[in-house]
Design a protein around this motif. Structure first.
Motif, PDB file in Angstrom:
ATOM      1  N   PRO A   1      21.075  18.957 -13.577  1.00  0.00           N
ATOM      2  CA  PRO A   1      20.970  17.641 -12.958  1.00  0.00           C
ATOM      3  C   PRO A   1      22.131  17.389 -11.999  1.00  0.00           C
ATOM      4  O   PRO A   1      23.274  17.755 -12.273  1.00  0.00           O
ATOM      5  N   SER A   2      21.829  16.769 -10.866  1.00  0.00           N
ATOM      6  CA  SER A   2      22.824  16.578  -9.818  1.00  0.00           C
ATOM      7  C   SER A   2      22.807  15.141  -9.326  1.00  0.00           C
ATOM      8  O   SER A   2      21.754  14.500  -9.271  1.00  0.00           O
ATOM      9  N   GLN A   3      23.973  14.639  -8.929  1.00  0.00           N
ATOM     10  CA  GLN A   3      24.068  13.304  -8.358  1.00  0.00           C
ATOM     11  C   GLN A   3      23.345  13.223  -7.016  1.00  0.00           C
ATOM     12  O   GLN A   3      23.044  12.133  -6.538  1.00  0.00           O
ATOM     13  N   ARG A   4      23.077  14.361  -6.411  1.00  0.00           N
ATOM     14  CA  ARG A   4      22.423  14.378  -5.108  1.00  0.00           C
ATOM     15  C   ARG A   4      20.910  14.194  -5.223  1.00  0.00           C
ATOM     16  O   ARG A   4      20.235  14.042  -4.204  1.00  0.00           O
ATOM     17  N   ILE A   5      20.399  14.243  -6.457  1.00  0.00           N
ATOM     18  CA  ILE A   5      18.954  14.154  -6.664  1.00  0.00           C
ATOM     19  C   ILE A   5      18.643  12.954  -7.545  1.00  0.00           C
ATOM     20  O   ILE A   5      19.108  12.866  -8.680  1.00  0.00           O
ATOM     21  N   GLY A   6      17.856  12.027  -7.030  1.00  0.00           N
ATOM     22  CA  GLY A   6      17.406  10.875  -7.800  1.00  0.00           C
ATOM     23  C   GLY A   6      15.980  11.093  -8.280  1.00  0.00           C
ATOM     24  O   GLY A   6      15.155  11.643  -7.552  1.00  0.00           O
ATOM     25  N   TYR A   7      15.692  10.648  -9.509  1.00  0.00           N
ATOM     26  CA  TYR A   7      14.395  10.927 -10.140  1.00  0.00           C
ATOM     27  C   TYR A   7      13.832   9.618 -10.666  1.00  0.00           C
ATOM     28  O   TYR A   7      14.412   8.986 -11.538  1.00  0.00           O
ATOM     29  N   MET A   8      12.692   9.200 -10.119  1.00  0.00           N
ATOM     30  CA  MET A   8      12.036   7.967 -10.546  1.00  0.00           C
ATOM     31  C   MET A   8      10.754   8.323 -11.275  1.00  0.00           C
ATOM     32  O   MET A   8       9.873   8.986 -10.722  1.00  0.00           O
ATOM     33  N   LEU A   9      10.641   7.867 -12.523  1.00  0.00           N
ATOM     34  CA  LEU A   9       9.535   8.259 -13.399  1.00  0.00           C
ATOM     35  C   LEU A   9       8.430   7.207 -13.433  1.00  0.00           C
ATOM     36  O   LEU A   9       8.518   6.155 -12.786  1.00  0.00           O
ATOM     37  N   GLN A  10       7.374   7.504 -14.191  1.00  0.00           N
ATOM     38  CA  GLN A  10       6.253   6.574 -14.327  1.00  0.00           C
ATOM     39  C   GLN A  10       6.692   5.259 -14.948  1.00  0.00           C
ATOM     40  O   GLN A  10       6.303   4.189 -14.507  1.00  0.00           O
ATOM     41  N   GLN A  11       7.506   5.335 -15.999  1.00  0.00           N
ATOM     42  CA  GLN A  11       8.011   4.130 -16.658  1.00  0.00           C
ATOM     43  C   GLN A  11       9.324   3.713 -16.014  1.00  0.00           C
ATOM     44  O   GLN A  11      10.110   4.557 -15.565  1.00  0.00           O
ATOM     45  N   ASP A  12       9.557   2.399 -15.974  1.00  0.00           N
ATOM     46  CA  ASP A  12      10.763   1.922 -15.298  1.00  0.00           C
ATOM     47  C   ASP A  12      12.024   2.065 -16.157  1.00  0.00           C
ATOM     48  O   ASP A  12      13.125   2.135 -15.629  1.00  0.00           O
ATOM     49  N   TYR A  13      11.887   2.093 -17.488  1.00  0.00           N
ATOM     50  CA  TYR A  13      13.025   2.260 -18.395  1.00  0.00           C
ATOM     51  C   TYR A  13      14.154   1.258 -18.111  1.00  0.00           C
ATOM     52  O   TYR A  13      15.344   1.600 -18.165  1.00  0.00           O
ATOM     53  N   LEU A  14      13.789   0.015 -17.812  1.00  0.00           N
ATOM     54  CA  LEU A  14      14.796  -1.026 -17.647  1.00  0.00           C
ATOM     55  C   LEU A  14      15.242  -1.525 -19.014  1.00  0.00           C
ATOM     56  O   LEU A  14      14.435  -1.632 -19.935  1.00  0.00           O
ATOM     57  N   TYR A  15      16.517  -1.837 -19.143  1.00  0.00           N
ATOM     58  CA  TYR A  15      17.035  -2.392 -20.385  1.00  0.00           C
ATOM     59  C   TYR A  15      16.795  -3.896 -20.383  1.00  0.00           C
ATOM     60  O   TYR A  15      17.263  -4.616 -19.486  1.00  0.00           O
TER      61      TYR A  15
ATOM     62  N   VAL B   1      20.858   3.578  -5.688  1.00  0.00           N
ATOM     63  CA  VAL B   1      22.239   3.066  -5.708  1.00  0.00           C
ATOM     64  C   VAL B   1      23.253   4.196  -5.672  1.00  0.00           C
ATOM     65  O   VAL B   1      24.316   4.075  -5.048  1.00  0.00           O
ATOM     66  N   THR B   2      22.966   5.309  -6.322  1.00  0.00           N
ATOM     67  CA  THR B   2      23.919   6.417  -6.400  1.00  0.00           C
ATOM     68  C   THR B   2      23.891   7.312  -5.167  1.00  0.00           C
ATOM     69  O   THR B   2      24.505   8.374  -5.157  1.00  0.00           O
ATOM     70  N   GLU B   3      23.157   6.890  -4.129  1.00  0.00           N
ATOM     71  CA  GLU B   3      23.125   7.587  -2.838  1.00  0.00           C
ATOM     72  C   GLU B   3      22.647   9.035  -2.931  1.00  0.00           C
ATOM     73  O   GLU B   3      23.269   9.943  -2.365  1.00  0.00           O
ATOM     74  N   PRO B   4      21.530   9.301  -3.604  1.00  0.00           N
ATOM     75  CA  PRO B   4      21.024  10.680  -3.629  1.00  0.00           C
ATOM     76  C   PRO B   4      20.474  11.071  -2.265  1.00  0.00           C
ATOM     77  O   PRO B   4      20.002  10.221  -1.496  1.00  0.00           O
ATOM     78  N   ASP B   5      20.542  12.345  -1.933  1.00  0.00           N
ATOM     79  CA  ASP B   5      19.940  12.845  -0.693  1.00  0.00           C
ATOM     80  C   ASP B   5      18.450  13.108  -0.885  1.00  0.00           C
ATOM     81  O   ASP B   5      17.672  13.032   0.061  1.00  0.00           O
ATOM     82  N   VAL B   6      18.079  13.439  -2.127  1.00  0.00           N
ATOM     83  CA  VAL B   6      16.699  13.776  -2.474  1.00  0.00           C
ATOM     84  C   VAL B   6      16.203  12.773  -3.504  1.00  0.00           C
ATOM     85  O   VAL B   6      16.904  12.471  -4.478  1.00  0.00           O
ATOM     86  N   VAL B   7      14.987  12.253  -3.297  1.00  0.00           N
ATOM     87  CA  VAL B   7      14.377  11.332  -4.251  1.00  0.00           C
ATOM     88  C   VAL B   7      13.057  11.933  -4.722  1.00  0.00           C
ATOM     89  O   VAL B   7      12.191  12.270  -3.912  1.00  0.00           O
ATOM     90  N   LEU B   8      12.924  12.070  -6.028  1.00  0.00           N
ATOM     91  CA  LEU B   8      11.711  12.604  -6.652  1.00  0.00           C
ATOM     92  C   LEU B   8      10.964  11.461  -7.322  1.00  0.00           C
ATOM     93  O   LEU B   8      11.546  10.712  -8.102  1.00  0.00           O
ATOM     94  N   LEU B   9       9.684  11.331  -7.009  1.00  0.00           N
ATOM     95  CA  LEU B   9       8.856  10.253  -7.546  1.00  0.00           C
ATOM     96  C   LEU B   9       7.711  10.857  -8.341  1.00  0.00           C
ATOM     97  O   LEU B   9       6.850  11.533  -7.777  1.00  0.00           O
ATOM     98  N   ASP B  10       7.703  10.626  -9.637  1.00  0.00           N
ATOM     99  CA  ASP B  10       6.672  11.199 -10.505  1.00  0.00           C
ATOM    100  C   ASP B  10       5.688  10.110 -10.932  1.00  0.00           C
ATOM    101  O   ASP B  10       5.933   9.384 -11.890  1.00  0.00           O
ATOM    102  N   GLU B  11       4.592   9.983 -10.195  1.00  0.00           N
ATOM    103  CA  GLU B  11       3.556   8.981 -10.493  1.00  0.00           C
ATOM    104  C   GLU B  11       4.179   7.605 -10.750  1.00  0.00           C
ATOM    105  O   GLU B  11       3.879   6.946 -11.753  1.00  0.00           O
ATOM    106  N   PRO B  12       5.038   7.117  -9.857  1.00  0.00           N
ATOM    107  CA  PRO B  12       5.776   5.888 -10.165  1.00  0.00           C
ATOM    108  C   PRO B  12       4.921   4.624 -10.179  1.00  0.00           C
ATOM    109  O   PRO B  12       5.371   3.592 -10.678  1.00  0.00           O
ATOM    110  N   PHE B  13       3.704   4.692  -9.626  1.00  0.00           N
ATOM    111  CA  PHE B  13       2.871   3.494  -9.547  1.00  0.00           C
ATOM    112  C   PHE B  13       1.623   3.582 -10.411  1.00  0.00           C
ATOM    113  O   PHE B  13       0.734   2.740 -10.313  1.00  0.00           O
ATOM    114  N   SER B  14       1.544   4.589 -11.261  1.00  0.00           N
ATOM    115  CA  SER B  14       0.308   4.856 -12.002  1.00  0.00           C
ATOM    116  C   SER B  14      -0.062   3.737 -12.968  1.00  0.00           C
ATOM    117  O   SER B  14      -1.239   3.553 -13.292  1.00  0.00           O
TER     118      SER B  14
END
Length: 277
Positions: free
Chosen positions: A92-106, A168-181
């Motif tokens: 895992p790298s700070q340069r890569i952001g990963y957004m999943l299906q669930q928002d996982y907000l606290y 927010v963490t300024e990733p260069d790459v953003v990965l979106l895994d079915e974020p709107f499903s």
């Protein structure tokens, strides 16, 4: 000839080969269970340019999310490699952001406090992180909700917060895994416009995994089709809309253009969706 075929525009086909941000080199993945060996991915090679938005589509089980996890450094390929700006991804790298299906907000943290969570974990300057988060939340249409709690938000609003947290963490790459499903169709259409606008304005390289062909067409610069398992690249299509003229049409506009149906028909046929009796 279908206008979607990447080979129909050789100059444009070179888009991802110029200064590639992501390089996936001959990646394969095998895993073992009590039932035996399973080949999930087979010799995947793909490049994504800086600022390019790529959608991955394919049948369920073809390895789309698995490939995303390999790019993120969460899974290690059985063979092959992934590079970001020429440097191997080894975890895992700070340069890569990963957004999943669930928002996982606290639920006990405010929207602003949720948005800075990644920066807090990475021990970044929190004053700067909060300023950055507030700016992103305003861009995502959440500026009036900074001090609300997740339970006070709709599903679409929660996903906007999750996107801001990813950026927010300024990733260069953003990965979106079915974020709107998990969202209803109307909300999906609305949030797609906002998400694409924010990601393009931020200049991110994006890889989106989706089962929704229309979503893949509307949001991406290029759509990559994976074969049935083991996942291989079956085809690639540049999303070009001459009827729109200059500039990127919004995802909503794309669906109104004459090229949309042609792209959809081509991709539907390539997915080989059918019911076996």
């Amino acid at each position: 000839m279908q206008t979607s075929l990447v080979n129909s525009a050789p100059a444009e086909a070179a888009l991802s080969a110029v200064h590639p941000r992501i390089q996936i080199r001959d990646v394969s993945l095998r895993y073992f269970t009590h039932e035996g060996e399973t080949q999930a991915l087979d010799r995947i090679s793909l490049e994504v340019a800086a600022g390019e938005f790529v959608s991955l589509i394919g049948q369920s089980g073809c390895g789309k999310s698995t490939l995303l996890s390999i790019i993120a450094g969460i899974l290690e390929p059985s063979s092959g490699s992934v590079l970001v700006d020429g440097k191997p991804v080894t975890g895992p790298s700070q340069r890569i952001g990963y957004m999943l299906q669930q928002d996982y907000l606290y639920e006990w943290r405010t929207i602003l406090d949720n948005a800075v969570l990644g920066a807090q974990i990475q021990r970044r300057d929190m004053k700067q992180a909060r300023e950055r988060a507030a700016d992103l939340l305003h861009k995502c249409g959440m500026g009036d909700f900074l001090h609300h709690y997740p339970r006070q938000l709709s599903g679409g609003m929660r996903q906007r917060v999750a996107l801001a947290r990813t950026l927010v963490t300024e990733p260069d790459v953003v990965l979106l895994d079915e974020p709107f499903s998990a969202l209803d169709s109307q909300t999906r259409l609305a949030i797609a416009d906002e998400v694409v606008d924010v990601l393009r304005s931020e200049g991110k390289s994006v890889v989106l995994v989706t089962h929704d062909i229309g979503e893949a067409i509307a949001m991406a610069d290029r759509v990559v089709v994976l074969s049935r398992r083991p996942g291989r690249i079956k085809s690639q299509h540049l999303m070009r809309f001459p009827s729109h003229g200059v500039g990127h049409p919004s995802p909503f506009e794309v669906r109104t253009l004459p090229e949309f149906n042609s792209f959809f028909s081509t991709l539907w046929d390539e997915l080989d969706v059918h019911v076996e009796g």
